[in-house]
Scaffold this active site. Structure first.
Site, PDB file in Angstrom:
ATOM      1  N   ARG A  15       0.858  -1.197   0.000  1.00 23.34           N
ATOM      2  CA  ARG A  15       0.000   0.000   0.000  1.00 23.34           C
ATOM      3  C   ARG A  15       0.894   1.247   0.000  1.00 23.34           C
ATOM      4  O   ARG A  15       2.122   1.152   0.069  1.00 23.34           O
ATOM      5  CB  ARG A  15      -0.957  -0.021   1.194  1.00 23.34           C
ATOM      6  CG  ARG A  15      -0.269   0.262   2.506  1.00 23.34           C
ATOM      7  CD  ARG A  15      -1.228   0.326   3.688  1.00 23.34           C
ATOM      8  NE  ARG A  15      -0.558   0.922   4.822  1.00 23.34           N
ATOM      9  CZ  ARG A  15      -0.982   0.857   6.080  1.00 23.34           C
ATOM     10  NH1 ARG A  15      -2.083   0.198   6.357  1.00 23.34           N
ATOM     11  NH2 ARG A  15      -0.298   1.455   7.046  1.00 23.34           N
ATOM     12  N   ASP A  36       5.628  -7.838   1.726  1.00 25.08           N
ATOM     13  CA  ASP A  36       4.912  -7.049   2.739  1.00 25.08           C
ATOM     14  C   ASP A  36       4.272  -7.994   3.744  1.00 25.08           C
ATOM     15  O   ASP A  36       4.099  -9.180   3.487  1.00 25.08           O
ATOM     16  CB  ASP A  36       3.817  -6.212   2.044  1.00 25.08           C
ATOM     17  CG  ASP A  36       3.457  -4.938   2.801  1.00 25.08           C
ATOM     18  OD1 ASP A  36       3.713  -3.845   2.279  1.00 25.08           O
ATOM     19  OD2 ASP A  36       2.917  -5.035   3.931  1.00 25.08           O
ATOM     20  N   ASP A  60       8.012 -10.198   6.727  1.00 26.98           N
ATOM     21  CA  ASP A  60       8.158  -9.241   7.825  1.00 26.98           C
ATOM     22  C   ASP A  60       9.632  -8.851   7.858  1.00 26.98           C
ATOM     23  O   ASP A  60      10.494  -9.675   8.175  1.00 26.98           O
ATOM     24  CB  ASP A  60       7.739  -9.906   9.142  1.00 26.98           C
ATOM     25  CG  ASP A  60       7.916  -8.979  10.335  1.00 26.98           C
ATOM     26  OD1 ASP A  60       8.568  -7.914  10.201  1.00 26.98           O
ATOM     27  OD2 ASP A  60       7.403  -9.324  11.418  1.00 26.98           O
ATOM     28  N   VAL A  61       9.931  -7.609   7.510  1.00 24.16           N
ATOM     29  CA  VAL A  61      11.337  -7.201   7.390  1.00 24.16           C
ATOM     30  C   VAL A  61      12.056  -7.137   8.741  1.00 24.16           C
ATOM     31  O   VAL A  61      13.270  -6.979   8.788  1.00 24.16           O
ATOM     32  CB  VAL A  61      11.517  -5.850   6.647  1.00 24.16           C
ATOM     33  CG1 VAL A  61      10.991  -5.922   5.227  1.00 24.16           C
ATOM     34  CG2 VAL A  61      10.901  -4.699   7.424  1.00 24.16           C
ATOM     35  N   ASN A  87      11.575   0.142   1.430  1.00 19.45           N
ATOM     36  CA  ASN A  87      10.609   1.214   1.661  1.00 19.45           C
ATOM     37  C   ASN A  87       9.786   1.067   2.942  1.00 19.45           C
ATOM     38  O   ASN A  87       8.962   1.920   3.235  1.00 19.45           O
ATOM     39  CB  ASN A  87       9.687   1.274   0.420  1.00 19.45           C
ATOM     40  CG  ASN A  87       8.557   2.239   0.571  1.00 19.45           C
ATOM     41  OD1 ASN A  87       8.786   3.442   0.717  1.00 19.45           O
ATOM     42  ND2 ASN A  87       7.334   1.748   0.584  1.00 19.45           N
ATOM     43  N   TYR A 152      12.048   7.345  15.223  1.00 16.19           N
ATOM     44  CA  TYR A 152      11.822   7.423  13.772  1.00 16.19           C
ATOM     45  C   TYR A 152      12.865   8.335  13.127  1.00 16.19           C
ATOM     46  O   TYR A 152      13.492   7.969  12.116  1.00 16.19           O
ATOM     47  CB  TYR A 152      10.408   7.955  13.524  1.00 16.19           C
ATOM     48  CG  TYR A 152       9.995   8.001  12.067  1.00 16.19           C
ATOM     49  CD1 TYR A 152       9.479   6.874  11.434  1.00 16.19           C
ATOM     50  CD2 TYR A 152      10.096   9.181  11.330  1.00 16.19           C
ATOM     51  CE1 TYR A 152       9.079   6.924  10.099  1.00 16.19           C
ATOM     52  CE2 TYR A 152       9.697   9.236  10.004  1.00 16.19           C
ATOM     53  CZ  TYR A 152       9.187   8.107   9.392  1.00 16.19           C
ATOM     54  OH  TYR A 152       8.800   8.168   8.066  1.00 16.19           O
ATOM     55  N   LYS A 156      15.766   7.341  10.371  1.00 12.66           N
ATOM     56  CA  LYS A 156      15.767   7.888   9.010  1.00 12.66           C
ATOM     57  C   LYS A 156      17.062   8.652   8.703  1.00 12.66           C
ATOM     58  O   LYS A 156      17.549   8.615   7.564  1.00 12.66           O
ATOM     59  CB  LYS A 156      14.537   8.772   8.805  1.00 12.66           C
ATOM     60  CG  LYS A 156      13.210   7.999   8.858  1.00 12.66           C
ATOM     61  CD  LYS A 156      13.128   6.926   7.775  1.00 12.66           C
ATOM     62  CE  LYS A 156      11.743   6.337   7.631  1.00 12.66           C
ATOM     63  NZ  LYS A 156      11.639   5.362   6.524  1.00 12.66           N
TER      64      LYS A 156
HETATM   65  N1  LIG Z   1       3.668   9.073   4.093  1.00 11.31           N
HETATM   66  C1  LIG Z   1       4.545   9.982   4.500  1.00 11.31           C
HETATM   67  O1  LIG Z   1       4.191  11.146   4.783  1.00 11.31           O
HETATM   68  C2  LIG Z   1       6.010   9.640   4.595  1.00 11.31           C
HETATM   69  C3  LIG Z   1       6.918  10.693   4.771  1.00 11.31           C
HETATM   70  C4  LIG Z   1       8.280  10.411   4.858  1.00 11.31           C
HETATM   71  C5  LIG Z   1       8.708   9.094   4.770  1.00 11.31           C
HETATM   72  N2  LIG Z   1       7.804   8.104   4.611  1.00 11.31           N
HETATM   73  C6  LIG Z   1       8.329   6.750   4.524  1.00 11.31           C
HETATM   74  O2  LIG Z   1       7.872   6.155   3.330  1.00 11.31           O
HETATM   75  C7  LIG Z   1       7.766   4.741   3.497  1.00 11.31           C
HETATM   76  C8  LIG Z   1       6.383   4.287   3.077  1.00 11.31           C
HETATM   77  O3  LIG Z   1       5.444   4.993   3.847  1.00 11.31           O
HETATM   78  P1  LIG Z   1       3.887   5.027   3.530  1.00 11.31           P
HETATM   79  O4  LIG Z   1       3.426   6.374   3.926  1.00 11.31           O
HETATM   80  O5  LIG Z   1       3.607   4.512   2.171  1.00 11.31           O
HETATM   81  O6  LIG Z   1       3.389   4.006   4.658  1.00 11.31           O
HETATM   82  P2  LIG Z   1       2.260   2.894   4.692  1.00 11.31           P
HETATM   83  O7  LIG Z   1       2.114   2.515   6.132  1.00 11.31           O
HETATM   84  O8  LIG Z   1       1.053   3.371   3.968  1.00 11.31           O
HETATM   85  O9  LIG Z   1       2.950   1.709   3.885  1.00 11.31           O
HETATM   86  C9  LIG Z   1       4.035   1.026   4.439  1.00 11.31           C
HETATM   87  C10 LIG Z   1       4.013  -0.410   3.990  1.00 11.31           C
HETATM   88  O10 LIG Z   1       5.010  -1.115   4.747  1.00 11.31           O
HETATM   89  C11 LIG Z   1       4.449  -2.318   5.220  1.00 11.31           C
HETATM   90  N3  LIG Z   1       5.109  -2.780   6.437  1.00 11.31           N
HETATM   91  C12 LIG Z   1       5.037  -2.245   7.687  1.00 11.31           C
HETATM   92  N4  LIG Z   1       5.765  -2.984   8.550  1.00 11.31           N
HETATM   93  C13 LIG Z   1       6.300  -4.001   7.817  1.00 11.31           C
HETATM   94  C14 LIG Z   1       7.172  -5.075   8.137  1.00 11.31           C
HETATM   95  N5  LIG Z   1       7.615  -5.284   9.382  1.00 11.31           N
HETATM   96  N6  LIG Z   1       7.555  -5.919   7.134  1.00 11.31           N
HETATM   97  C15 LIG Z   1       7.098  -5.739   5.861  1.00 11.31           C
HETATM   98  N7  LIG Z   1       6.272  -4.741   5.502  1.00 11.31           N
HETATM   99  C16 LIG Z   1       5.880  -3.876   6.475  1.00 11.31           C
HETATM  100  C17 LIG Z   1       2.984  -1.982   5.463  1.00 11.31           C
HETATM  101  O11 LIG Z   1       2.192  -3.148   5.542  1.00 11.31           O
HETATM  102  C18 LIG Z   1       2.679  -1.096   4.274  1.00 11.31           C
HETATM  103  O12 LIG Z   1       2.274  -1.837   3.152  1.00 11.31           O
HETATM  104  C19 LIG Z   1       8.097   4.485   4.972  1.00 11.31           C
HETATM  105  O13 LIG Z   1       9.464   4.137   5.088  1.00 11.31           O
HETATM  106  C20 LIG Z   1       7.857   5.819   5.639  1.00 11.31           C
HETATM  107  O14 LIG Z   1       8.623   5.978   6.820  1.00 11.31           O
HETATM  108  C21 LIG Z   1       6.462   8.337   4.511  1.00 11.31           C
END
Ligand SMILES: NC(=O)c1ccc[n+]([C@@H]2O[C@H](COP(=O)([O-])OP(=O)(O)OC[C@H]3O[C@@H](n4cnc5c(N)ncnc54)[C@H](O)[C@@H]3O)[C@@H](O)[C@H]2O)c1
Length: 256
Positions: A15, A36, A60-61, A87, A152, A156
């Site tokens: 997602r 995922d 699960d990473v 990601n 967090y 990062k």
């Molecule tokens: N959305 C934002 O505003 C934003 C901003 C900066 C950075 N990020 C980074 O971007 C990346 C993606 O974020 P997003 O907003 O799409 O988040 P999201 O939560 O919508 O998607 C993250 C995905 O990672 C999966 N996931 C979570 N834990 C997991 C695990 N242990 N093993 C495997 N999969 C796992 C989830 O199931 C999900 O599909 C992340 O690293 C987040 O920190 C997001």
């Protein structure tokens, strides 16, 4: 089609940003393995993209052996892995006196150690196949911080250090390694966060968060995906070790 015939492994691809990126790579002619923990969403996306183009693997990473298993599945099916998108990211909130050691450890394991484990395997595979590209997701919070985000933000910022080092260690192997730092992107992560403040309406909060960005809106997952596809493409061949801000200008402004 800039990614024709390439195979891509997307961790956290079920997602949000990962899913948009999986779609974008397939749109550019690549085959994608989506790794995922979200079984239902991941399988539905793989089905949408087509069995000849995409597969889902439960991973699960936080567990290194499952990262390795995801590589094995992608390589069995596609023969090789040309691009790896690390990601996955989770957030646990609290000031350092409140945040538990368990939440600190979990955040670092999922956001940082998993990228180390994935880079280790990716480098081994890419050395054999003559090169590749690794893209690690960092965050605007790796550049500047927000209250209660110590774990967090630390994870990062460390992703950028890992990325730079992998880039210089393996440049001679034909491997590029870059990171991306999104601002606030309209994904389930952010939508869920907006619903956790009981005294505030999610739409008001999202409007407020949007206003922090000079472009006065949240980013779209597709905008991050387009940048990732570019970074993986031959056109980005001289970009390695660096971090790309995809942040609507938020990092550029000192006072709003
Ligand atoms: N959305 C934002 O505003 C934003 C901003 C900066 C950075 N990020 C980074 O971007 C990346 C993606 O974020 P997003 O907003 O799409 O988040 P999201 O939560 O919508 O998607 C993250 C995905 O990672 C999966 N996931 C979570 N834990 C997991 C695990 N242990 N093993 C495997 N999969 C796992 C989830 O199931 C999900 O599909 C992340 O690293 C987040 O920190 C997001």
């Amino acid at each position: 089609m800039s990614q024709n015939g390439r195979s891509v492994l997307v961790f956290g691809g079920a997602r949000g940003i990962g899913a948009a990126t999986a779609r974008a790579f397939v749109g550019e002619g690549a085959r994608v393995a989506i790794a995922d923990v979200l079984e239902e969403e991941g399988r539905a996306l793989a089905e949408e993209l087509g069995a000849d183009r995409a597969l889902f693997v439960h991973c699960d990473v936080g567990l290194p052996e499952q990262i390795d298993a995801a590589f094995n599945t992608a390589i069995e099916r596609f023969g090789t892995v040309n691009v790896v998108f690390n990601n996955v990211g989770i957030a646990r909130y609290g000031t350092v006196d409140e945040l538990s050691l368990e939440d600190w450890d979990l955040t670092l394991r999922v956001n940082l150690t998993a990228q180390f484990v994935s880079c280790k395997r990716a480098v081994r595979e890419m050395k054999q196949s003559g090169g590749g590209v690794i893209i690690n997701t960092a965050s605007i919070l790796g550049h500047a911080s927000q209250k209660t985000t110590s774990a967090y933000a630390a994870s990062k910022a460390a992703v950028m250090g890992l990325t730079r080092t992998v880039a210089i260690d393996h440049a001679a192997d034909g491997i590029r390694c870059v990171s991306i730092s999104p601002g606030t992107i309209d994904t389930p992560l952010v939508q869920i966060a907006a619903r956790t403040f009981k005294d505030r309406k999610p739409e008001d909060l999202e409007r407020e968060w949007a206003a922090h960005h000079p472009l006065n809106r949240l980013g779209k997952p597709e905008e991050v995906a387009a940048a990732v596809v570019f970074l993986a493409s031959p056109g980005a061949g001289f970009i390695t070790g660096s971090d790309m801000l995809i942040d609507g200008g938020i990092r550029s402004e000192l006072y709003a």
